[in-house]
Design a protein around this motif. Structure first.
Motif, PDB file in Angstrom:
ATOM      1  N   ALA A  94       7.376   7.837  -9.176  1.00 49.55           N
ATOM      2  CA  ALA A  94       8.641   7.473  -8.527  1.00 49.55           C
ATOM      3  C   ALA A  94       9.503   6.624  -9.456  1.00 49.55           C
ATOM      4  O   ALA A  94      10.730   6.756  -9.466  1.00 49.55           O
ATOM      5  CB  ALA A  94       8.362   6.719  -7.228  1.00 49.55           C
ATOM      6  N   VAL A  95       8.859   5.756 -10.246  1.00 51.97           N
ATOM      7  CA  VAL A  95       9.593   4.951 -11.230  1.00 51.97           C
ATOM      8  C   VAL A  95      10.221   5.852 -12.285  1.00 51.97           C
ATOM      9  O   VAL A  95      11.383   5.669 -12.680  1.00 51.97           O
ATOM     10  CB  VAL A  95       8.651   3.914 -11.888  1.00 51.97           C
ATOM     11  CG1 VAL A  95       9.338   3.251 -13.087  1.00 51.97           C
ATOM     12  CG2 VAL A  95       8.243   2.848 -10.878  1.00 51.97           C
ATOM     13  N   GLU A  96       9.461   6.833 -12.754  1.00 51.99           N
ATOM     14  CA  GLU A  96       9.970   7.759 -13.767  1.00 51.99           C
ATOM     15  C   GLU A  96      11.152   8.572 -13.236  1.00 51.99           C
ATOM     16  O   GLU A  96      12.094   8.873 -13.977  1.00 51.99           O
ATOM     17  CB  GLU A  96       8.851   8.694 -14.225  1.00 51.99           C
ATOM     18  CG  GLU A  96       7.746   7.995 -15.010  1.00 51.99           C
ATOM     19  CD  GLU A  96       6.599   8.931 -15.347  1.00 51.99           C
ATOM     20  OE1 GLU A  96       6.626  10.103 -14.892  1.00 51.99           O
ATOM     21  OE2 GLU A  96       5.677   8.500 -16.069  1.00 51.99           O
ATOM     22  N   LYS A  97      11.109   8.914 -11.958  1.00 51.80           N
ATOM     23  CA  LYS A  97      12.202   9.679 -11.352  1.00 51.80           C
ATOM     24  C   LYS A  97      13.403   8.803 -11.021  1.00 51.80           C
ATOM     25  O   LYS A  97      14.483   9.306 -10.712  1.00 51.80           O
ATOM     26  CB  LYS A  97      11.714  10.360 -10.071  1.00 51.80           C
ATOM     27  CG  LYS A  97      10.720  11.486 -10.301  1.00 51.80           C
ATOM     28  CD  LYS A  97      10.299  12.094  -8.966  1.00 51.80           C
ATOM     29  CE  LYS A  97       9.333  13.253  -9.163  1.00 51.80           C
ATOM     30  NZ  LYS A  97       8.893  13.834  -7.867  1.00 51.80           N
ATOM     31  N   GLY A  98      13.198   7.475 -11.019  1.00 54.96           N
ATOM     32  CA  GLY A  98      14.287   6.563 -10.714  1.00 54.96           C
ATOM     33  C   GLY A  98      14.452   6.264  -9.251  1.00 54.96           C
ATOM     34  O   GLY A  98      15.448   5.649  -8.842  1.00 54.96           O
ATOM     35  N   THR A  99      13.498   6.660  -8.422  1.00 54.31           N
ATOM     36  CA  THR A  99      13.593   6.389  -6.977  1.00 54.31           C
ATOM     37  C   THR A  99      12.915   5.074  -6.585  1.00 54.31           C
ATOM     38  O   THR A  99      13.057   4.627  -5.450  1.00 54.31           O
ATOM     39  CB  THR A  99      12.963   7.544  -6.170  1.00 54.31           C
ATOM     40  OG1 THR A  99      11.593   7.702  -6.569  1.00 54.31           O
ATOM     41  CG2 THR A  99      13.717   8.839  -6.423  1.00 54.31           C
ATOM     42  N   PHE A 100      12.187   4.483  -7.512  1.00 56.36           N
ATOM     43  CA  PHE A 100      11.559   3.184  -7.237  1.00 56.36           C
ATOM     44  C   PHE A 100      11.772   2.287  -8.450  1.00 56.36           C
ATOM     45  O   PHE A 100      11.533   2.693  -9.596  1.00 56.36           O
ATOM     46  CB  PHE A 100      10.057   3.339  -6.964  1.00 56.36           C
ATOM     47  CG  PHE A 100       9.440   2.156  -6.266  1.00 56.36           C
ATOM     48  CD1 PHE A 100       9.461   2.066  -4.885  1.00 56.36           C
ATOM     49  CD2 PHE A 100       8.851   1.115  -6.986  1.00 56.36           C
ATOM     50  CE1 PHE A 100       8.910   0.978  -4.225  1.00 56.36           C
ATOM     51  CE2 PHE A 100       8.304   0.025  -6.341  1.00 56.36           C
ATOM     52  CZ  PHE A 100       8.326  -0.045  -4.955  1.00 56.36           C
ATOM     53  N   ARG A 101      12.225   1.066  -8.196  1.00 56.84           N
ATOM     54  CA  ARG A 101      12.570   0.145  -9.281  1.00 56.84           C
ATOM     55  C   ARG A 101      11.335  -0.247 -10.086  1.00 56.84           C
ATOM     56  O   ARG A 101      10.311  -0.646  -9.520  1.00 56.84           O
ATOM     57  CB  ARG A 101      13.230  -1.109  -8.722  1.00 56.84           C
ATOM     58  CG  ARG A 101      14.625  -0.891  -8.158  1.00 56.84           C
ATOM     59  CD  ARG A 101      15.210  -2.214  -7.700  1.00 56.84           C
ATOM     60  NE  ARG A 101      15.366  -3.138  -8.808  1.00 56.84           N
ATOM     61  CZ  ARG A 101      16.497  -3.321  -9.483  1.00 56.84           C
ATOM     62  NH1 ARG A 101      17.562  -2.602  -9.175  1.00 56.84           N
ATOM     63  NH2 ARG A 101      16.565  -4.197 -10.468  1.00 56.84           N
ATOM     64  N   ALA A 152       0.842  -1.201   0.000  1.00 57.12           N
ATOM     65  CA  ALA A 152       0.000   0.000   0.000  1.00 57.12           C
ATOM     66  C   ALA A 152       0.874   1.245   0.000  1.00 57.12           C
ATOM     67  O   ALA A 152       2.004   1.233   0.505  1.00 57.12           O
ATOM     68  CB  ALA A 152      -0.924   0.009   1.218  1.00 57.12           C
ATOM     69  N   THR A 153       0.347   2.304  -0.567  1.00 55.16           N
ATOM     70  CA  THR A 153       1.047   3.575  -0.584  1.00 55.16           C
ATOM     71  C   THR A 153       0.062   4.694  -0.880  1.00 55.16           C
ATOM     72  O   THR A 153      -0.967   4.471  -1.523  1.00 55.16           O
ATOM     73  CB  THR A 153       2.164   3.587  -1.652  1.00 55.16           C
ATOM     74  OG1 THR A 153       2.833   4.839  -1.639  1.00 55.16           O
ATOM     75  CG2 THR A 153       1.590   3.357  -3.042  1.00 55.16           C
ATOM     76  N   ASN A 154       0.371   5.892  -0.375  1.00 62.36           N
ATOM     77  CA  ASN A 154      -0.407   7.059  -0.774  1.00 62.36           C
ATOM     78  C   ASN A 154       0.395   7.941  -1.727  1.00 62.36           C
ATOM     79  O   ASN A 154       0.003   9.061  -2.036  1.00 62.36           O
ATOM     80  CB  ASN A 154      -0.876   7.871   0.440  1.00 62.36           C
ATOM     81  CG  ASN A 154       0.274   8.309   1.328  1.00 62.36           C
ATOM     82  OD1 ASN A 154       1.437   8.226   0.931  1.00 62.36           O
ATOM     83  ND2 ASN A 154      -0.035   8.778   2.520  1.00 62.36           N
ATOM     84  N   GLU A 155       1.538   7.412  -2.184  1.00 65.29           N
ATOM     85  CA  GLU A 155       2.367   8.092  -3.166  1.00 65.29           C
ATOM     86  C   GLU A 155       2.053   7.576  -4.568  1.00 65.29           C
ATOM     87  O   GLU A 155       1.444   6.526  -4.742  1.00 65.29           O
ATOM     88  CB  GLU A 155       3.857   7.868  -2.863  1.00 65.29           C
ATOM     89  CG  GLU A 155       4.295   8.368  -1.490  1.00 65.29           C
ATOM     90  CD  GLU A 155       5.755   8.078  -1.235  1.00 65.29           C
ATOM     91  OE1 GLU A 155       6.500   7.858  -2.215  1.00 65.29           O
ATOM     92  OE2 GLU A 155       6.150   8.052  -0.058  1.00 65.29           O
ATOM     93  N   ASP A 156       2.520   8.313  -5.587  1.00 65.01           N
ATOM     94  CA  ASP A 156       2.386   7.895  -6.974  1.00 65.01           C
ATOM     95  C   ASP A 156       3.650   7.124  -7.350  1.00 65.01           C
ATOM     96  O   ASP A 156       4.682   7.716  -7.680  1.00 65.01           O
ATOM     97  CB  ASP A 156       2.207   9.113  -7.876  1.00 65.01           C
ATOM     98  CG  ASP A 156       1.892   8.721  -9.321  1.00 65.01           C
ATOM     99  OD1 ASP A 156       2.099   7.543  -9.664  1.00 65.01           O
ATOM    100  OD2 ASP A 156       1.440   9.590 -10.092  1.00 65.01           O
ATOM    101  N   LEU A 157       3.568   5.779  -7.301  1.00 58.31           N
ATOM    102  CA  LEU A 157       4.749   4.969  -7.592  1.00 58.31           C
ATOM    103  C   LEU A 157       5.146   5.058  -9.059  1.00 58.31           C
ATOM    104  O   LEU A 157       6.328   4.882  -9.396  1.00 58.31           O
ATOM    105  CB  LEU A 157       4.495   3.506  -7.203  1.00 58.31           C
ATOM    106  CG  LEU A 157       4.432   3.199  -5.694  1.00 58.31           C
ATOM    107  CD1 LEU A 157       4.361   1.705  -5.471  1.00 58.31           C
ATOM    108  CD2 LEU A 157       5.622   3.793  -4.965  1.00 58.31           C
TER     109      LEU A 157
END
Length: 460
Positions: free
Chosen positions: A303-310, A295-300
């Protein structure tokens, strides 16, 4: 005099609680670590044990199991944080009498301890856990028909389209083993939804382990997930079972998964791909069979586009996604949620409040609830605590509900037709489709509202 042991690593809080309960007629001993607690339990027979589920040196569920093996008749109450409700319910299935969420009031803890003393102790572990919990609740002091603590994670069946869609998604995905990513605003009930998926799955008879990724320091995440062996690092005084092992055959719920460091994301991905884990300091691989819900309230995606989430981990976790609607998006269910929280507040506070005054209902409907269900639950519980009569009155509500702030965008200054249409629909839902009240809420005349409804061909 009842003999009580408190297991809590926060020494100041533990000593404060000891002094308070001693004044209320308990003979209290304290322990700040699991090894010391286990030693005391082996030497002394305690009537009650009050233990924190989150201990730095030991798994709380495992400690509960150890206590029940040594002293099966001792009643155990577990203390939890907000995000550990799922783990607390699992603790009750493992034999805990009840749980209490921090922070709690002195009256709450005294009530739970008194109830625990009144329960007739089961003489055999052959009694099913669910039946034992039911028996405990039947013998509690509060005899009013209210939901028990074991119902804390039950989804309220709403009548709104958004709630019905959510319920349909849960029923659809629960029987599968697909990984589910739950998104939504803070306070919408993401863990409750994860629990509902677990309870409707083939894994329901096994553990549901909830982990708040945002609360785990980067340096300890590997140990929390996969466990460690004694002596593997400074402070590793005993072997520890990680969350993956604890959730074996069941469900592992990772809340706020977007907060994991890049290194921890790599470790999580490898464990999910191989379905094997290694405890820190060990070379032995352990097979695990579990379902992952995150679960998350962030936009993963962002985050993927920014490179902070695989990206590969994102796709592994996002086999099926569920967007939890905000309370504003299912306003038709406001009364159902409020009544449900009223029953829970009555049970936890040992009160007998019947309902809400019409003025309170009006205030609830005018307020936009930015904190969603969590805020509603907190407001209702506070109001029940302050209510001396049969109904919650306006003076029991907090100031922000009584005097809601105007939103930045004035409704009468519509610039986009879709936004205007959406605001009209929400206003009608808030007022149970009373057009006069909706017009007042929108700050337009009744005639203007009728014209807008006809303009957009709204089917009411």
């Amino acid at each position: 005099m009842p003999n009580l042991l408190i297991i809590e690593d926060d020494a100041a809080f533990c000593q404060m609680l000891q002094k308070f309960l001693t004044r209320h007629g308990y003979q209290v001993e304290t322990s700040f670590a699991a090894p010391d607690a286990k030693e005391k339990i082996g030497k002394t027979k305690f009537d009650l044990i009050l233990t924190d589920l989150r201990l730095p040196d030991y798994d709380g569920i495992q400690l509960l199991t150890d206590i029940k093996q040594v002293s099966p008749k001792t009643q155990v109450i577990v203390m939890t944080g907000y995000a550990e409700v799922g783990t607390a319910v699992n603790a009750m299935k493992k034999g805990a009498f009840d749980y209490i969420s921090k922070p709690f009031t002195p009256d709450e803890i005294v009530m739970i301890l008194d109830n625990a003393l009144k329960v007739e102790v089961a003489t055999s572990q052959a009694i099913p856990a669910a039946e034992q919990v039911s028996n405990n609740n039947l013998q509690k002091k509060n005899t009013k028909s209210v939901p028990s603590k074991t119902d804390a994670n039950t989804i309220v069946k709403g009548v709104s389209d958004a709630s019905k869609k959510l319920e349909d998604y849960i029923k659809l995905v629960a029987p599968t083993d697909m990984s589910v990513l739950i998104t939504g605003e803070s306070g919408t009930g993401k863990e409750v939804t994860a629990r509902a998926i677990h309870n409707n799955s083939k894994r329901k008879d096994f553990n549901f382990i909830a982990v708040d990724c945002g609360a785990i320091p980067k340096e300890l995440a590997t140990s929390e997930f996969f466990g460690h062996i004694k002596g593997s690092f400074t402070g590793a005084v005993e072997d520890k079972i990680g969350n993956f092992e604890a959730a074996n055959k069941g469900t592992l719920f990772l809340d706020e998964v977007g907060n994991l460091s890049y290194e921890n994301q790599i470790q999580l991905l490898r464990a999910l791909q191989e379905r094997k884990v290694k405890r820190v300091g060990s070379t032995k691989e352990i097979d695990v069979d579990l379902r992952i819900i995150t679960a998350t309230n962030e936009d993963l995606t962002e985050a993927v586009e920014k490179g902070t989430f695989r990206e590969d981990l994102f796709h592994r976790l996002n086999e099926f996604s569920i967007q939890i609607p905000s309370l504003e998006d299912r306003f038709e269910d406001l009364m159902l949620f409020a009544e449900n929280f009223l029953n829970k507040a009555n049970a936890s506070l040992d009160k007998n409040v019947d309902g809400f005054s019409s003025e309170v209902w009006g205030a609830f409907q005018q307020y936009h609830w930015p904190g969603n269900l969590r805020e509603l639950q907190n407001v209702v519980k506070r109001a029940v605590l302050l209510t001396m009569g049969d109904e919650v009155q306006m003076d029991a509500l907090p100031r922000e509900v009584l005097q809601p702030q105007e939103k930045e965008t004035k409704v009468e200054n519509f610039s986009k037709s879709e936004f205007e249409k959406d605001r009209i629909i929400k206003a009608l839902k808030k007022t149970n489709f009373n057009k006069s009240k909706a017009a007042k809420l929108l700050q337009v005349t009744r005639k203007t509202l009728y014209n807008k409804i006809n303009h957009y061909n709204l089917d009411l």
